[in-house]
Motif scaffolding. Structure first.
Motif, mmCIF file in Angstrom:
data_model
loop_
_atom_site.group_PDB
_atom_site.id
_atom_site.type_symbol
_atom_site.label_atom_id
_atom_site.label_comp_id
_atom_site.label_asym_id
_atom_site.label_seq_id
_atom_site.Cartn_x
_atom_site.Cartn_y
_atom_site.Cartn_z
ATOM 1 N N HIS A 197 -5.996 3.597 -7.083
ATOM 2 C CA HIS A 197 -6.787 3.540 -5.849
ATOM 3 C C HIS A 197 -8.293 3.573 -6.117
ATOM 4 O O HIS A 197 -9.062 2.879 -5.465
ATOM 5 N N HIS B 168 1.149 4.226 -2.726
ATOM 6 C CA HIS B 168 0.899 5.632 -2.359
ATOM 7 C C HIS B 168 1.989 6.545 -2.935
ATOM 8 O O HIS B 168 1.701 7.612 -3.465
ATOM 9 N N ASP C 208 0.847 -1.201 0.000
ATOM 10 C CA ASP C 208 0.000 0.000 0.000
ATOM 11 C C ASP C 208 0.887 1.257 0.000
ATOM 12 O O ASP C 208 0.682 2.177 -0.803
ATOM 13 N N LEU D 200 -4.517 -3.083 -5.192
ATOM 14 C CA LEU D 200 -3.559 -2.180 -5.840
ATOM 15 C C LEU D 200 -2.516 -2.976 -6.614
ATOM 16 O O LEU D 200 -2.106 -2.576 -7.706
ATOM 17 N N HIS E 42 -7.489 -4.031 0.661
ATOM 18 C CA HIS E 42 -7.152 -2.806 -0.079
ATOM 19 C C HIS E 42 -5.820 -2.929 -0.834
ATOM 20 O O HIS E 42 -5.746 -2.718 -2.043
HETATM 21 ZN ZN ZN Z 1 -3.847 2.809 -0.300
#
Ligand code: ZN
Ligand code: NZQ
Length: 386
Positions: free
Chosen positions: A266, A196, A192, A284, A280
């Motif tokens: 996202h 980002h 994650d 991605l 989550h």
């Molecule tokens: Zn994220």
């Protein structure tokens, strides 16, 4: 570089034993609501440490905030907060608990239907209760940003809001509180955070030297952490400390200031979680490499910069270096045992149409740094990810 305003008021209390500092940070006469998730914070002893630090202060507790926090659950916390007249919220958990707490903070004083906080993307938020966090899962950066992502079970929506009023006043980052994490969640955090940084960085050259070099430093750190984390001891303090600090900085606003950012991965990923319940970070890992293949031409200069400055690739044609960069990103996720294909979740071609409908319903019809990822392009990205 574009004009920007940068504001980040969150104080960070970082390190072993820092939960004890709650005592210095929260007023003696505060009426506190502690919010947490399932059983992990109790089992790991983090909640006990928090209660001890709060001492004689008046506090109430609200547990049961689930992963991908649900509006329905959070409205129950809003009721408790109103009934007990609490004036300070303390989140103890990962992104879901922190995001949920931000929503509760905004919803308690909100007049009208609190779902509007999400549908207005935060524009309707004029005030919020003060909140702070004790982080147990380094991943989302929620501890130092003003973003919150909330799901609604009834409708299957997963929507984000942001508001200046929901920055945590302070966040406690004690790396030892991550030792109890299952490896699946640890690697989710690495993936994650990596995406980002990429959402801010991997666009097109924008003459933003500081943002670029800062991002490349974070990416290099994440690649090294990713290589070591699955075999290292779960109690490797320094490694966990580095992961925690990199995850926070990956989404605290600094690298995204003054540059056009992407975030299409996202937006598509959130719909995959809403529809299929995939973690989550795992959404991605499926979407991002496919998006790079689809947007290869528009992103070629930044892919080459990534290949050279982060991976040290200087030989071969431009096409070869871009291919190698995209392959490296896929193998980075696979090295963390995170699949990069929808088929790993038994999702085939007919599983794509519902995602496209959801994107349409949520207005995600022109996304990405160029606002050129239309529904057709999103479909094509998902087809590449099959
Ligand atoms: Zn994220
Ligand atoms: O519920 P418990 O029992 O606490 O277990 C949790 C949960 O099952 C467990 N866990 C957390 N800390 C632990 C632990 N287990 C053992 N030891 C610990 N120390 O981990 C599980 C997952 O937790 P969760 O909070 O859901 O994970 P994460 O931090 O990855 O957060 C994901 C959520 O954040 C949103 C996502 O959409 C998702 O809803 N995001 C928030 C962002 C933001 N605010 O800026 C940005 C992100 O892109 C993301 O969208």
């Amino acid at each position: 570089m574009e004009n920007f305003e940068f504001y980040n008021p969150t104080k960070i209390l970082f390190g072993k034993g820092m939960i004890a500092k709650l005592d210095e940070q929260i007023a003696q006469d505060a009426r506190i609501l502690i919010l947490y998730g399932g059983s992990s914070a109790e089992k790991s002893g983090t909640l006990a440490e928090v209660r001890q630090a709060l001492g004689e202060r008046t506090f109430f507790e609200f547990g049961g905030i689930e992963a991908n926090p649900a509006y329905e659950t959070l409205m129950k916390a809003v009721d408790v907060a109103r009934k007990e007249k609490v004036d300070f919220l303390l989140a103890v958990g990962g992104g879901s608990v922190m995001d949920g707490t931000k929503f509760v903070a905004a919803a308690v004083p909100f007049q009208g239907d609190a779902w509007e906080i999400l549908t207005s993307q935060g524009a309707a938020v004029k005030q919020a209760l003060p909140l702070a966090t004790v982080v147990t899962l380094p991943a989302t950066g929620s501890e130092m940003n003003n973003i919150s992502v909330i799901s609604r079970k009834e409708t299957g929506d997963k929507l984000a809001f942001n508001s200046e009023h929901v920055f945590p006043v302070f966040s406690v980052l004690d790396p030892t509180r991550t030792f109890s994490l299952p490896m699946r969640q640890v690697v989710n955090g690495v993936a994650d955070s990596f995406v980002h940084v990429m959402e801010a960085y991997l666009t097109y050259p924008q003459d933003a030297m500081v943002q670029d070099r800062y991002s490349e430093g974070l990416l290099l750190s994440l690649l090294e952490i990713g290589q070591r984390i699955t075999t290292a001891s779960t109690e490797d303090y320094d490694l966990r400390a580095n992961l925690m600090w990199v995850a926070t900085q990956a989404l605290n606003g600094l690298i995204g200031a003054g540059v056009k950012q992407d975030w299409a991965t996202h937006m598509i990923g959130h719909e995959l979680t809403a529809k299929y319940g995939i973690d989550h970070a795992r959404t991605l890992a499926v979407v991002f490499p496919a998006l790079l293949k689809e947007k290869r031409a528009a992103k070629s200069a930044k892919l080459l910069q990534y290949a050279e400055r982060v991976l040290g690739l200087r030989d071969g044609t431009e096409d070869e270096r871009i291919d190698a960069a995209i392959r490296q990103i896929e193998s980075f996720f696979e090295g963390l045992e995170i699949p990069v294909r929808l088929s790993a979740y038994d999702i085939g071609k007919d599983g794509i149409a519902p995602i496209i409908s959801q994107l349409e319903e949520h207005g995600m019809v022109k996304i990405g740094e160029g606002q050129d990822i239309t529904l057709d392009v999103s479909r094509s990205i998902l087809e590449r990810a099959l």
